[in-house]
Design a protein around this motif. Structure first.
Motif, PDB file in Angstrom:
ATOM      1  N   ALA A 293      -5.111   7.892 -11.962  1.00 59.77           N
ATOM      2  CA  ALA A 293      -4.114   8.969 -11.988  1.00 59.77           C
ATOM      3  C   ALA A 293      -4.259   9.796 -13.261  1.00 59.77           C
ATOM      4  N   VAL A 304      -0.886  17.844 -10.740  1.00 57.84           N
ATOM      5  CA  VAL A 304       0.227  17.317 -11.538  1.00 57.84           C
ATOM      6  C   VAL A 304       0.769  16.007 -10.972  1.00 57.84           C
ATOM      7  N   VAL A 306      -0.194  12.310  -8.467  1.00 56.00           N
ATOM      8  CA  VAL A 306      -1.177  11.475  -7.774  1.00 56.00           C
ATOM      9  C   VAL A 306      -0.435  10.341  -7.055  1.00 56.00           C
ATOM     10  N   THR A 307      -0.786  10.134  -5.797  1.00 57.24           N
ATOM     11  CA  THR A 307      -0.180   9.036  -5.047  1.00 57.24           C
ATOM     12  C   THR A 307      -1.264   8.104  -4.497  1.00 57.24           C
ATOM     13  N   TYR A 308      -0.822   6.895  -4.124  1.00 60.39           N
ATOM     14  CA  TYR A 308      -1.720   5.911  -3.526  1.00 60.39           C
ATOM     15  C   TYR A 308      -1.160   5.541  -2.159  1.00 60.39           C
ATOM     16  N   HIS A 309      -2.012   5.551  -1.149  1.00 59.82           N
ATOM     17  CA  HIS A 309      -1.563   5.287   0.213  1.00 59.82           C
ATOM     18  C   HIS A 309      -1.259   3.804   0.395  1.00 59.82           C
TER      19      HIS A 309
ATOM     20  N   GLU B 267       6.595   9.953   0.678  1.00 62.62           N
ATOM     21  CA  GLU B 267       6.139   9.498  -0.639  1.00 62.62           C
ATOM     22  C   GLU B 267       7.269   8.724  -1.305  1.00 62.62           C
ATOM     23  N   ARG B 269       8.627   7.147  -4.869  1.00 63.81           N
ATOM     24  CA  ARG B 269       8.480   7.107  -6.323  1.00 63.81           C
ATOM     25  C   ARG B 269       9.452   6.079  -6.877  1.00 63.81           C
ATOM     26  N   HIS B 282       6.787   2.241 -11.782  1.00 67.79           N
ATOM     27  CA  HIS B 282       7.163   0.826 -11.819  1.00 67.79           C
ATOM     28  C   HIS B 282       6.123   0.030 -11.024  1.00 67.79           C
ATOM     29  N   VAL B 306       2.589   6.555   4.432  1.00 64.40           N
ATOM     30  CA  VAL B 306       3.475   6.322   3.280  1.00 64.40           C
ATOM     31  C   VAL B 306       2.614   6.190   2.021  1.00 64.40           C
ATOM     32  N   THR B 307       3.010   6.880   0.971  1.00 57.63           N
ATOM     33  CA  THR B 307       2.287   6.778  -0.294  1.00 57.63           C
ATOM     34  C   THR B 307       3.238   6.364  -1.415  1.00 57.63           C
ATOM     35  N   TYR B 308       2.637   5.896  -2.513  1.00 55.72           N
ATOM     36  CA  TYR B 308       3.404   5.495  -3.695  1.00 55.72           C
ATOM     37  C   TYR B 308       2.888   6.311  -4.875  1.00 55.72           C
ATOM     38  N   HIS B 309       3.799   6.887  -5.616  1.00 56.03           N
ATOM     39  CA  HIS B 309       3.399   7.762  -6.728  1.00 56.03           C
ATOM     40  C   HIS B 309       2.879   6.921  -7.900  1.00 56.03           C
ATOM     41  N   ILE B 310       1.663   7.241  -8.359  1.00 53.31           N
ATOM     42  CA  ILE B 310       1.050   6.439  -9.433  1.00 53.31           C
ATOM     43  C   ILE B 310       0.816   7.243 -10.703  1.00 53.31           C
ATOM     44  N   GLY B 311       1.251   8.497 -10.723  1.00 55.81           N
ATOM     45  CA  GLY B 311       1.097   9.310 -11.931  1.00 55.81           C
ATOM     46  C   GLY B 311       2.252   9.084 -12.894  1.00 55.81           C
ATOM     47  N   SER B 316       3.729  14.879 -14.059  1.00 58.95           N
ATOM     48  CA  SER B 316       4.674  14.911 -12.946  1.00 58.95           C
ATOM     49  C   SER B 316       6.074  15.104 -13.521  1.00 58.95           C
ATOM     50  N   VAL B 320      10.302  15.681  -7.038  1.00 56.33           N
ATOM     51  CA  VAL B 320       9.134  16.437  -6.571  1.00 56.33           C
ATOM     52  C   VAL B 320       9.468  17.918  -6.387  1.00 56.33           C
TER      53      VAL B 320
END
Lengths: 321, 321
Positions: A293, A304, A306-309, B267, B269, B282, B306-311, B316, B320
């Motif tokens: 990220a 700005v 970044v996500t992970y699936h 998404e 977060r 987290h 479904v994604t998880y925010h990793i930034g 960021s 959003v």
């Protein structure tokens, strides 16, 4: 016509190569043949096999469609040159990128790439090349998927709307048609291809156009190409089935140097899978996710977020487009 | 006018409450006052404090803007009823949702919610209510952020373009203005509010409209409301600063029952942060991430990814939109 499967377990790769080379020689006689190399394992194996059978009576084309990964055309051509196989690089970047202009629907995007390749660029090479034999890397799974209606038939003549026999007396040769992917990998290794090819991660036909949600413009392809290069660098060695970076069309709010920046989001997917029919997210370590990220937001302009699936297939698919 | 800060460390909550209640009583005399309760910690503390000072001379409104979380209006009204504080529920759902129609730009969306509240719904209550005192939960951080140009001033009269003294002789009372969030939490706890209120996670002013990329239609608000309910259920007890579900506007390819489904992406977060100025993702356990993804795709209609925010923040932002 039913095709006799050869499983990876029963395959004798050296014998298979010798048999297929002899068969190609017998079919082509003293004529010439052509094929298209994409750098994937199937077309790479066919290229080596046919080159072994026909030498310089084989003409191999690599079509640069402008939606390849960073340095890919040069890398593939150089790799085959090192193996003694000359490959002609066809610069068709503008044809593909122009064909993609204005298209946002995923299926139309895939269709535009397919049509530009078969009816356009490679179709011209087939029609005007003078060769009467065409080698294709079709494998048994492609045949199954066509029968099941999952994947479209990629036979070049059907694609260009031509009955090859009637029109040109063209003969299609599909030396890998009895194998599945695992068998092809064994054959590719036995043909002397490096592991970077025979153990290569799947990459979609529509290439980076499949990694951009919405219109695949030159600018957006360049962004996702940069993201892909970072991803492949950071995840090299990760024992996953496939990983990818996806540029979203949605804009998201971010901030840089205390100022609001309405920017881009990159989604990373990294799949564990045996056969691509079902898949689960690879459990990348947090350290890797966070480094990824950090690099993506600092090295890819305008990113700005970044996500992970974290979903599974189904109901997700491997690719987003 | 400079404001004398009271830090959480030096705060004597009981004494503070007694002093502020006396001050409110002295200011309001035998008049009446009104305030708007959102269910957040600041407005909840002001409601309790002013109710303690004024009893039934305080009129408290809860404005249902149609973009609240599942069951939120009823829950907040019931919670205060249990504490002996009557709250009038104002149904303004259509006014807000109509104001949001057709708006996709994040800033315009936030502006529509703010304007509908201040110039519209609450403005009417202020103008026609007959009370001459208005209680607000402004805290010192709001003042700082206004001065720094980060956040807009939320003074109701400025928002409705009125000089309160000239127009109505209205007096604004801001009993929490010397405190920061940590101090308000101590005061809220001392006022007998339950931990679910005084330790409540931050939630944005534009509510679920901030959790939808693109237009916040009734249908899309309903989807993200469902996703939020699942998230809050699954992550209850996770010691994170804030978590949220976001409905993307981008459509992604998925499959269900072997058929292609061009669906939605959610998404997630979940932020670690001390003060919201910087934040990191987290490290939720994979088991939690996967269960969350499984529930979201099966329980929220049309969600295939479904994604998880990793930034991090920056670049960021927490939200959003």
């Amino acid at each position: 016509m039913s095709i006799q499967e050869i499983t990876a377990r029963e395959l004798n790769a050296e014998q298979f190569i010798a048999d297929q080379a002899a068969s190609i020689r017998a079919t082509v006689g003293d004529g010439a043949a052509i094929n298209a190399l994409s750098g994937g394992v199937d077309s790479s194996a066919v290229t080596m096999l046919a080159h072994r059978a026909l030498g310089d009576r084989l003409r191999t084309y690599f079509v640069d469609n402008g939606i390849m990964r960073e340095g890919e055309p040069e890398r593939v051509v150089a790799l085959f040159a090192d193996l003694g196989v000359p490959v002609e690089l066809v610069d068709a970047r503008d044809r593909f990128l122009d064909a993609l202009a204005g298209i946002t629907d995923p299926e139309e995007k895939r269709e535009a790439v397919t049509q530009t390749f078969y009816k356009g660029v490679f179709g011209d090479l087939v029609k005007h090349g003078g060769a009467k034999f065409l080698l294709q890397g079709t494998i048994l799974t492609d045949v199954d998927e066509t029968a099941a209606g999952i994947k479209r038939q990629h036979n070049v003549f059907e694609q260009i709307g031509i009955d090859p026999q009637q029109a040109f007396g063209y003969t299609i040769i599909e030396p890998l048609i009895q194998l599945r992917k695992d068998g092809v990998r064994l054959v590719a290794a036995a043909l002397g291809l490096p592991e970077a090819i025979w153990n290569r991660m799947p990459f979609p036909g529509p290439a980076l156009a499949a990694r951009v949600i919405g219109e695949a413009t030159r600018e957006r392809i360049a962004l996702v190409r940069g993201a892909t290069a970072i991803l492949e660098e950071e995840l090299a060695g990760v024992p996953a089935f496939q990983y990818m970076a996806i540029l979203h069309e949605d804009r998201v709010t971010g901030m840089r140097e205390n100022r609001r920046e309405f920017g881009n989001q990159i989604e990373v997917r990294c799949w564990d899978s045996l056969d691509a029919r079902t898949a689960t997210p690879h459990h990348l370590p947090w350290e890797t996710l966070e480094r990824l990220a950090a690099r993506l937001v600092s090295e890819v302009p305008g990113v700005v977020s970044v996500t992970y699936h974290i979903g599974t297939k189904p109901p997700s698919t491997m690719e987003v487009v």
